[in-house]
Design a protein around this motif. Structure first.
Motif, PDB file in Angstrom:
ATOM      1  N   PHE A  39       0.839  -1.202   0.000  1.00 13.00           N
ATOM      2  CA  PHE A  39       0.000   0.000   0.000  1.00 13.00           C
ATOM      3  C   PHE A  39       0.875   1.254   0.000  1.00 13.00           C
ATOM      4  CE2 PHE A  39      -2.971  -2.933   2.467  1.00 13.00           C
ATOM      5  CZ  PHE A  39      -3.715  -3.256   1.342  1.00 13.00           C
ATOM      6  N   GLU A  40       1.957   1.222   0.768  1.00 17.25           N
ATOM      7  CA  GLU A  40       2.870   2.357   0.802  1.00 17.25           C
ATOM      8  C   GLU A  40       3.511   2.577  -0.566  1.00 17.25           C
ATOM      9  OE1 GLU A  40       3.406   4.619   2.890  1.00 17.25           O
ATOM     10  OE2 GLU A  40       2.723   3.911   4.846  1.00 17.25           O
ATOM     11  N   ALA A  41       3.833   1.495  -1.240  1.00 22.80           N
ATOM     12  CA  ALA A  41       4.410   1.622  -2.582  1.00 22.80           C
ATOM     13  C   ALA A  41       3.423   2.289  -3.534  1.00 22.80           C
ATOM     14  CB  ALA A  41       4.800   0.241  -3.121  1.00 22.80           C
ATOM     15  N   ALA A  42       2.153   1.915  -3.439  1.00 26.67           N
ATOM     16  CA  ALA A  42       1.135   2.552  -4.276  1.00 26.67           C
ATOM     17  C   ALA A  42       1.030   4.039  -3.961  1.00 26.67           C
ATOM     18  CB  ALA A  42      -0.215   1.868  -4.064  1.00 26.67           C
ATOM     19  N   GLN A 102      -3.930   7.333  -8.976  1.00 25.65           N
ATOM     20  CA  GLN A 102      -5.105   8.196  -9.015  1.00 25.65           C
ATOM     21  C   GLN A 102      -6.134   7.841  -7.938  1.00 25.65           C
ATOM     22  OE1 GLN A 102      -6.634   8.164 -13.023  1.00 25.65           O
ATOM     23  NE2 GLN A 102      -4.729   8.936 -13.895  1.00 25.65           N
ATOM     24  N   SER A 103      -5.834   6.818  -7.123  1.00 25.36           N
ATOM     25  CA  SER A 103      -6.817   6.387  -6.127  1.00 25.36           C
ATOM     26  C   SER A 103      -6.189   6.261  -4.744  1.00 25.36           C
ATOM     27  CB  SER A 103      -7.430   5.040  -6.544  1.00 25.36           C
ATOM     28  OG  SER A 103      -7.958   5.097  -7.847  1.00 25.36           O
ATOM     29  N   PRO A 104      -5.561   7.321  -4.232  1.00 28.32           N
ATOM     30  CA  PRO A 104      -4.900   7.196  -2.924  1.00 28.32           C
ATOM     31  C   PRO A 104      -5.852   6.855  -1.797  1.00 28.32           C
ATOM     32  CG  PRO A 104      -5.009   9.495  -3.614  1.00 28.32           C
ATOM     33  CD  PRO A 104      -5.404   8.672  -4.800  1.00 28.32           C
ATOM     34  N   ALA A 105      -7.109   7.306  -1.880  1.00 28.92           N
ATOM     35  CA  ALA A 105      -8.065   6.996  -0.810  1.00 28.92           C
ATOM     36  C   ALA A 105      -8.260   5.490  -0.670  1.00 28.92           C
ATOM     37  CB  ALA A 105      -9.407   7.675  -1.093  1.00 28.92           C
ATOM     38  N   LYS A 106      -8.197   4.783  -1.782  1.00 27.55           N
ATOM     39  CA  LYS A 106      -8.395   3.334  -1.744  1.00 27.55           C
ATOM     40  C   LYS A 106      -7.261   2.647  -1.003  1.00 27.55           C
ATOM     41  CE  LYS A 106     -10.121   1.546  -5.359  1.00 27.55           C
ATOM     42  NZ  LYS A 106     -10.332   1.087  -6.750  1.00 27.55           N
ATOM     43  N   ALA A 107      -6.014   2.985  -1.351  1.00 26.84           N
ATOM     44  CA  ALA A 107      -4.873   2.354  -0.684  1.00 26.84           C
ATOM     45  C   ALA A 107      -4.810   2.759   0.785  1.00 26.84           C
ATOM     46  CB  ALA A 107      -3.572   2.714  -1.399  1.00 26.84           C
TER      47      ALA A 107
END
Length: 258
Positions: free
Chosen positions: A131-134, A141-146
């Protein structure tokens, strides 16, 4: 929770194509694809459609044909990982997620999906690095998801400090995400911060039809706050819509503190 968050486009092919003179390079477009790559893309889109409809075996067959046409199509392996995850074929899912990341290192969608797989398959501590890598990717484009996923998975190994940090950041990006709000409500409830718990679970109830877990959390909050009318209304909804659920069974036996 659905993880199919869009395909990564040209992640598996060169991002640039030679200009007419051959001396400069331009952004690649669909016209730069070979016939095999176009066939693979079509098969992949069909697979995504079948997967969304729950036709997992048909989706797998389409993925097989996509990979046969273009063995370097990283998206195909990521989608196949998601399909195998739904089928509880964890070894095959793991292999495909890792193959996708080898073909497209640093792809944030692939990192998020692999992290969620690790979390759901009993390896939540291992999930956080993905998740940190994402989140470190500027292309994501979807930081809220990670962030929401990292928060939920941190709760699985009882790191409530990290969980709250991730979830509050996710809330700043998307205040309507039911997963984020339900998780924040649980954190607040466990700390006996009941008004805050009511606030977050209330956001879940105002969204699309809440599931049994959200209704049960809201019932526990209202019971502790002493709002009998609100509790009764929520119990009625739980009984009417989810009479066979574990949550309604827990209500019937009075398991409010389990």
């Amino acid at each position: 929770m659905s993880l199919l968050s869009g395909l990564s486009g040209c992640a598996n092919q060169s991002a640039f194509a030679e200009g007419e003179s051959g001396s400069r390079r331009e952004l690649a477009t669909s016209s730069d694809q070979t016939e095999a790559q176009r066939r693979a893309s079509i098969r992949l889109q069909l697979a995504v459609g079948y997967f969304g409809q729950g036709q997992l075996e048909v989706a797998l067959d389409e993925i097989k044909q996509a990979v046969a046409a273009n063995p370097e199509l990283a998206d195909a392996y990521s989608v196949r990982g998601l399909i195998y995850m739904d089928m509880d074929e964890n070894r095959l899912a793991d292999d495909n997620f890792q193959r996708a990341l080898r073909l497209s290192p640093g792809n944030p969608d692939f990192s998020n999906n692999y992290g969620w797989f690790l979390c759901q398959s009993g390896r939540p501590k291992e999930s956080i690095v993905h998740f940190e890598a994402a989140l470190k990717s500027r292309a994501y484009q979807s930081p809220a998801k990670a962030l929401a996923n990292a928060g939920v998975c941190s709760l699985k190994f009882n790191d409530t400090v990290a969980a709250e940090r991730y979830l509050l950041q996710a809330f700043q990006f998307d205040a309507s995400n039911p997963l984020t709000n339900a998780s924040l409500a649980k954190l607040a409830y466990d700390r006996n911060d009941l008004e805050r718990a009511r606030f977050y679970i209330g956001l879940v109830l105002k969204a699309d039809a809440p599931n049994a877990e959200a209704l049960w959390e809201a019932i526990k909050v209202e019971r502790k706050l002493g709002d009998t009318a609100a509790e009764t209304s929520l119990v009625t909804q739980l009984r009417r819509r989810f009479a066979g659920s574990p949550e309604f069974a827990a209500y019937q036996r009075g398991a409010f503190d389990e």
